[in-house]
Write a protein that holds these residues in place. Structure first.
Motif, mmCIF file in Angstrom:
data_model
loop_
_atom_site.group_PDB
_atom_site.id
_atom_site.type_symbol
_atom_site.label_atom_id
_atom_site.label_comp_id
_atom_site.label_asym_id
_atom_site.label_seq_id
_atom_site.Cartn_x
_atom_site.Cartn_y
_atom_site.Cartn_z
ATOM 1 N N CYS A 13 3.697 7.088 11.764
ATOM 2 C CA CYS A 13 4.269 7.417 13.078
ATOM 3 C C CYS A 13 3.683 6.436 13.458
ATOM 4 O O CYS A 13 2.883 5.347 12.648
ATOM 5 C CB CYS A 13 3.442 8.832 13.181
ATOM 6 N N GLY A 14 3.871 6.380 14.454
ATOM 7 C CA GLY A 14 3.270 5.052 15.678
ATOM 8 C C GLY A 14 2.217 5.250 15.387
ATOM 9 O O GLY A 14 1.794 3.546 15.670
ATOM 10 N N GLY A 15 0.700 5.926 15.310
ATOM 11 C CA GLY A 15 -0.053 5.033 14.725
ATOM 12 C C GLY A 15 -0.177 4.495 14.294
ATOM 13 O O GLY A 15 -1.229 3.210 14.245
ATOM 14 N N CYS A 16 0.426 4.588 12.757
ATOM 15 C CA CYS A 16 0.117 3.661 11.649
ATOM 16 C C CYS A 16 0.812 2.288 12.048
ATOM 17 O O CYS A 16 0.293 1.289 11.343
ATOM 18 C CB CYS A 16 1.266 4.706 10.923
ATOM 19 N N GLU A 17 1.917 2.354 12.867
ATOM 20 C CA GLU A 17 2.429 1.035 13.044
ATOM 21 C C GLU A 17 1.279 0.018 13.693
ATOM 22 O O GLU A 17 1.574 -0.861 13.987
ATOM 23 C CB GLU A 17 3.644 1.113 14.484
ATOM 24 N N ASN A 18 0.245 0.807 15.027
ATOM 25 C CA ASN A 18 -0.501 -0.308 15.859
ATOM 26 C C ASN A 18 -1.566 -0.616 14.718
ATOM 27 O O ASN A 18 -1.965 -1.473 14.820
ATOM 28 C CB ASN A 18 -1.042 1.341 16.881
ATOM 29 N N ARG A 19 -1.771 0.133 13.874
ATOM 30 C CA ARG A 19 -2.680 -0.007 13.101
ATOM 31 C C ARG A 19 -2.532 -1.243 12.174
ATOM 32 O O ARG A 19 -3.014 -1.836 11.811
ATOM 33 C CB ARG A 19 -3.407 1.159 12.023
ATOM 34 N N VAL A 20 -1.155 -1.146 11.465
ATOM 35 C CA VAL A 20 -0.594 -2.653 10.810
ATOM 36 C C VAL A 20 -0.879 -3.342 11.660
ATOM 37 O O VAL A 20 -1.124 -4.379 11.594
ATOM 38 C CB VAL A 20 0.355 -1.729 10.570
ATOM 39 N N LYS A 21 -0.371 -3.617 12.899
ATOM 40 C CA LYS A 21 -0.314 -4.129 13.967
ATOM 41 C C LYS A 21 -1.318 -5.024 14.211
ATOM 42 O O LYS A 21 -1.634 -6.591 14.510
ATOM 43 C CB LYS A 21 0.635 -3.853 15.354
ATOM 44 N N LYS A 22 -1.960 -4.366 14.579
ATOM 45 C CA LYS A 22 -3.811 -4.433 15.003
ATOM 46 C C LYS A 22 -4.496 -4.996 13.373
ATOM 47 O O LYS A 22 -5.020 -6.331 14.129
ATOM 48 C CB LYS A 22 -4.411 -3.649 15.170
ATOM 49 N N ASP A 61 -6.416 -2.508 2.578
ATOM 50 C CA ASP A 61 -7.671 -2.135 2.534
ATOM 51 C C ASP A 61 -7.549 -1.631 3.461
ATOM 52 O O ASP A 61 -8.254 -0.493 3.612
ATOM 53 C CB ASP A 61 -8.275 -3.793 3.889
ATOM 54 N N ILE A 62 -6.583 -1.156 4.829
ATOM 55 C CA ILE A 62 -6.179 -0.029 5.092
ATOM 56 C C ILE A 62 -4.816 1.106 5.302
ATOM 57 O O ILE A 62 -5.028 2.339 5.700
ATOM 58 C CB ILE A 62 -5.244 -0.731 6.721
ATOM 59 N N GLY A 63 -5.042 1.311 3.551
ATOM 60 C CA GLY A 63 -4.285 2.374 3.310
ATOM 61 C C GLY A 63 -2.846 2.210 2.904
ATOM 62 O O GLY A 63 -2.377 3.246 2.362
ATOM 63 N N TYR A 64 -2.687 0.608 2.616
ATOM 64 C CA TYR A 64 -0.563 1.159 3.357
ATOM 65 C C TYR A 64 -0.019 0.119 1.919
ATOM 66 O O TYR A 64 -1.193 -0.262 1.084
ATOM 67 C CB TYR A 64 0.324 0.371 4.382
ATOM 68 N N GLU A 65 0.514 0.462 1.279
ATOM 69 C CA GLU A 65 0.866 -0.306 -0.202
ATOM 70 C C GLU A 65 2.583 -0.922 0.250
ATOM 71 O O GLU A 65 3.659 -0.509 0.553
ATOM 72 C CB GLU A 65 1.494 0.471 -0.927
#
Length: 67
Positions: A13-22, A61-65
């Protein structure tokens, strides 16, 4: 500037995008990040050398592959 394009699994979702970006923009040398959960693509603009392993570890580290 150098551009890196990664395929990232796990953004929903957009929240995931923001987490990756930050998270990635906190790395010294990364100028900007564009993440798209629909395509799974993350486009990173570097203003100096950054190890791709550092980027991959940060995403893991934040849960993505990175695939």
């Amino acid at each position: 500037m150098k551009e890196i394009v990664l395929n990232v699994k796990g953004m929903m979702c957009g929240g995931c995008e923001n987490r990756v970006k930050k998270s990635l923009e906190d790395i010294e040398g990364i100028e900007s990040v564009k993440a798209d959960h629909k395509t799974g693509k993350v486009v990173i603009m570097l203003n100096k050398f950054v190890l791709e392993e550092t980027i991959k570890e940060t995403l893991e580290d934040i849960g993505y592959e990175v695939i």
